[in-house]
Structure formats: structure tokens, C-alpha cells
Design an enzyme around this catalytic site. Structure first.
Site, PDB file in Angstrom:
ATOM      1  CG  HIS A 160      -0.054   4.238   4.817  1.00 18.68           C
ATOM      2  ND1 HIS A 160      -0.766   3.452   5.684  1.00 18.68           N
ATOM      3  CD2 HIS A 160      -0.892   5.231   4.401  1.00 18.68           C
ATOM      4  CE1 HIS A 160      -2.007   3.946   5.794  1.00 18.68           C
ATOM      5  NE2 HIS A 160      -2.097   5.015   5.031  1.00 18.68           N
ATOM      6  CG  HIS A 207      -0.436   0.045   2.539  1.00 20.29           C
ATOM      7  ND1 HIS A 207       0.373  -0.941   3.058  1.00 20.29           N
ATOM      8  CD2 HIS A 207      -0.553   0.975   3.517  1.00 20.29           C
ATOM      9  CE1 HIS A 207       0.713  -0.627   4.298  1.00 20.29           C
ATOM     10  NE2 HIS A 207       0.175   0.536   4.604  1.00 20.29           N
ATOM     11  CG  ASP A 234       4.797   2.900   7.489  1.00 15.83           C
ATOM     12  OD1 ASP A 234       3.866   3.421   6.836  1.00 15.83           O
ATOM     13  OD2 ASP A 234       4.619   1.948   8.282  1.00 15.83           O
ATOM     14  CG  HIS A 235       4.105   0.004   4.268  1.00 19.08           C
ATOM     15  ND1 HIS A 235       4.075  -1.304   4.665  1.00 19.08           N
ATOM     16  CD2 HIS A 235       3.653   0.730   5.327  1.00 19.08           C
ATOM     17  CE1 HIS A 235       3.611  -1.377   5.909  1.00 19.08           C
ATOM     18  NE2 HIS A 235       3.342  -0.150   6.333  1.00 19.08           N
ATOM     19  CG  HIS A 239      -3.987  -0.106   6.820  1.00 16.33           C
ATOM     20  ND1 HIS A 239      -3.915   0.392   8.100  1.00 16.33           N
ATOM     21  CD2 HIS A 239      -2.853   0.304   6.200  1.00 16.33           C
ATOM     22  CE1 HIS A 239      -2.778   1.086   8.236  1.00 16.33           C
ATOM     23  NE2 HIS A 239      -2.120   1.046   7.091  1.00 16.33           N
ATOM     24  CG  HIS A 275       4.170  -1.956  11.306  1.00 14.73           C
ATOM     25  ND1 HIS A 275       4.884  -0.811  11.541  1.00 14.73           N
ATOM     26  CD2 HIS A 275       3.370  -1.688  10.241  1.00 14.73           C
ATOM     27  CE1 HIS A 275       4.531   0.125  10.663  1.00 14.73           C
ATOM     28  NE2 HIS A 275       3.614  -0.391   9.847  1.00 14.73           N
ATOM     29  CG  ASP A 332       0.652  -1.446   7.788  1.00 17.48           C
ATOM     30  OD1 ASP A 332       1.578  -2.259   8.003  1.00 17.48           O
ATOM     31  OD2 ASP A 332       0.816  -0.217   7.783  1.00 17.48           O
TER      32      ASP A 332
END
Ligand code: ZN
Ligand code: FE
Length: 239
Positions: free
Chosen positions: A56, A54, A58-59, A112, A169, A131
């Protein structure tokens, strides 16, 4: 196919999968470039593909730098083409993505985010869930509905029980505490949680987890219906 678990940022995991003969590699969700480059160089690999679950940050944070350095191709969900940095290859629900010896089925699993996908390497029985499904937990619902998240988790639940789950995570300790507080008579959970804590004490990732364990221990997968799932999700948001 070999796999390296790469801790990134505070509590993210990126994963490098590679073919030992061809030295060809894919990275899943590179949060940042530097730790990925270290593992790629150490193993003398060619980073051919970047797979994003996805959009975001942090990905996808490492997308641009890695693409520039290795000329990798970036794969992501078609509807997220405007928000996955430098995307090259658009995939859709239920499609099989295949290159060289890499072969994964794509599942659209919204909740999410609206464009969240999972990569299921079905021959190797490994799934990258980003996530959406965590060990002993699930992702927060940011863009989707409770029902979408519930359906997405139910889709993963139907995969073979010995499927290995690789999530985005290291949240297993906090998730486990929540499960323990709300599912007090679950002996399998107690057992799993003590194993989780041992791993963390030894500085080992709690990932991968096995689908069978999650079905028995993860309170969100144990929710019988949408209503109880939604209540749990609200409770966890304020935990
Ligand atoms: Zn996310
Ligand atoms: Fe994340």
C-alpha cells in the site's frame, strides 16, 4: 539496536532501526521520504535497507526517493514483487533475513493484503506488524479472508508475551473506543485505555505496545473463534 519512531503523513508510523557503532540503518515502511531523511541525517546514518510489510502506498511511498538518495536495498514479499516499487530482495514465509547485525524472521500474514508480511527481530523481541495487528485493533480485510486474518493474528499471539509491537498507524484511540464499547467489563482494557489517552494528551505515540497487553485488551485477539472474530470485524468496519 536503536529505534526511532517517525510519524508520517496523517497517522502513519515509519520506523528506523540502527546499529549505533556501524551507523547502519533500516527503515520499515517509509510512507514518505522527507521525515526519514531528516532522522537519517540527524543521526549520521547510512540507510542500507528498506523493509516493506505490504504494497500500500502509505507504506512504500518513500521507497524510490530513499533508494535513489542512499542506494538502499528494498526488501519485500516474493509474491508482491510486481507491486512493491523498486524491490531488490525477495523474502518468503519463515525465512530469516540477515544482513550485518540485523536479523529478522519473516512471517507471511495475509488478510489485509494477500502479500502482507511481518518482520520479527526475535533477538530484540520486536515485531513490525504493518496493517495486520494494531494496538487495540487489527487491519481491514481488503484482499484476504476473515480466516486468513484470524490465523495471521493467532500466529502473532504465540510469540513471547513481552514482544514489542510496532504497527503501521496511530489508530489506538479509535480502536480503544471500539474495544471499550464492546468489552465493557474488561478492567485491564480500562487501565490500558487510560494510559493510551494520557500518552496522546502528551503528544506521545502509543507505540510500541506489548503483546501481553494486546492479548488481554485487544478485542480482536480475544475473539474465541472465527465466527466471533468475523462479527467483530464487520461491526468495526461500520463503527
Ligand atoms: Zn495498508
Ligand atoms: Fe496503512
Amino acid at each position: 539496536m536503536k529505534i526511532e519512531i517517525i510519524p508520517c503523513l496523517n497517522d502513519n508510523y515509519s520506523y528506523l532501526i540502527f546499529d549505533e557503532d556501524k551507523r547502519s540503518a533500516c527503515v520499515i515502511d517509509p510512507s514518505e521520504a522527507k521525515p526519514i531523511i531528516e532522522i537519517v541525517e540527524k543521526n549520521k546514518l547510512k540507510l542500507r535497507y528498506i523493509l516493506n510489510t505490504h504494497h500500500h502506498h502509505d507504506h512504500v511511498g518513500g521507497n524510490s526517493e530513499l533508494k535513489k538518495k542512499y542506494n538502499s536495498k528494498i526488501i519485500g514479499f516474493k509474491d508482491d514483487k510486481d507491486r512493491i516499487p523498486e524491490i531488490d530482495i525477495l523474502v518468503k514465509n519463515n525465512q530469516i533475513w540477515k544482513e550485518e547485525n540485523f536479523e529478522a524472521k519473516i512471517y507471511h500474514i495475509p488478510g489485509h493484503t494477500s502479500g502482507h508480511i511481518a518482520f520479527h527481530f526475535f533477538k530484540e523481541k520486536k515485531i513490525f506488524t504493518g496493517d495486520t495487528l494494531f494496538s487495540l485493533g487489527c487491519g481491514r480485510i481488503f484482499e484476504g479472508t476473515y480466516e486468513q486474518m484470524f490465523n495471521s493474528l493467532n500466529l502473532i499471539k504465540k510469540l513471547p508475551k513481552d514482544t514489542e509491537i510496532y504497527c503501521g498507524h496511530e489508530y489506538t484511540l479509535q480502536n480503544g473506543n471500539f474495544c471499550m464499547a464492546n468489552d465493557t467489563n474488561n478492567l485491564k482494557l480500562k487501565d490500558k485505555f487510560s494510559k493510551v489517552k494520557k500518552k496522546l494528551e502528551n503528544n506521545q505515540p502509543t507505540i510500541p505496545t506489548i503483546l501481553e497487553d494486546e492479548i488481554e485488551c485487544n478485542i480482536f485477539l480475544r475473539a474465541k473463534d472465527l465466527e466471533s472474530f468475523s462479527k467483530l470485524r464487520d461491526l468495526k468496519d461500520n463503527y
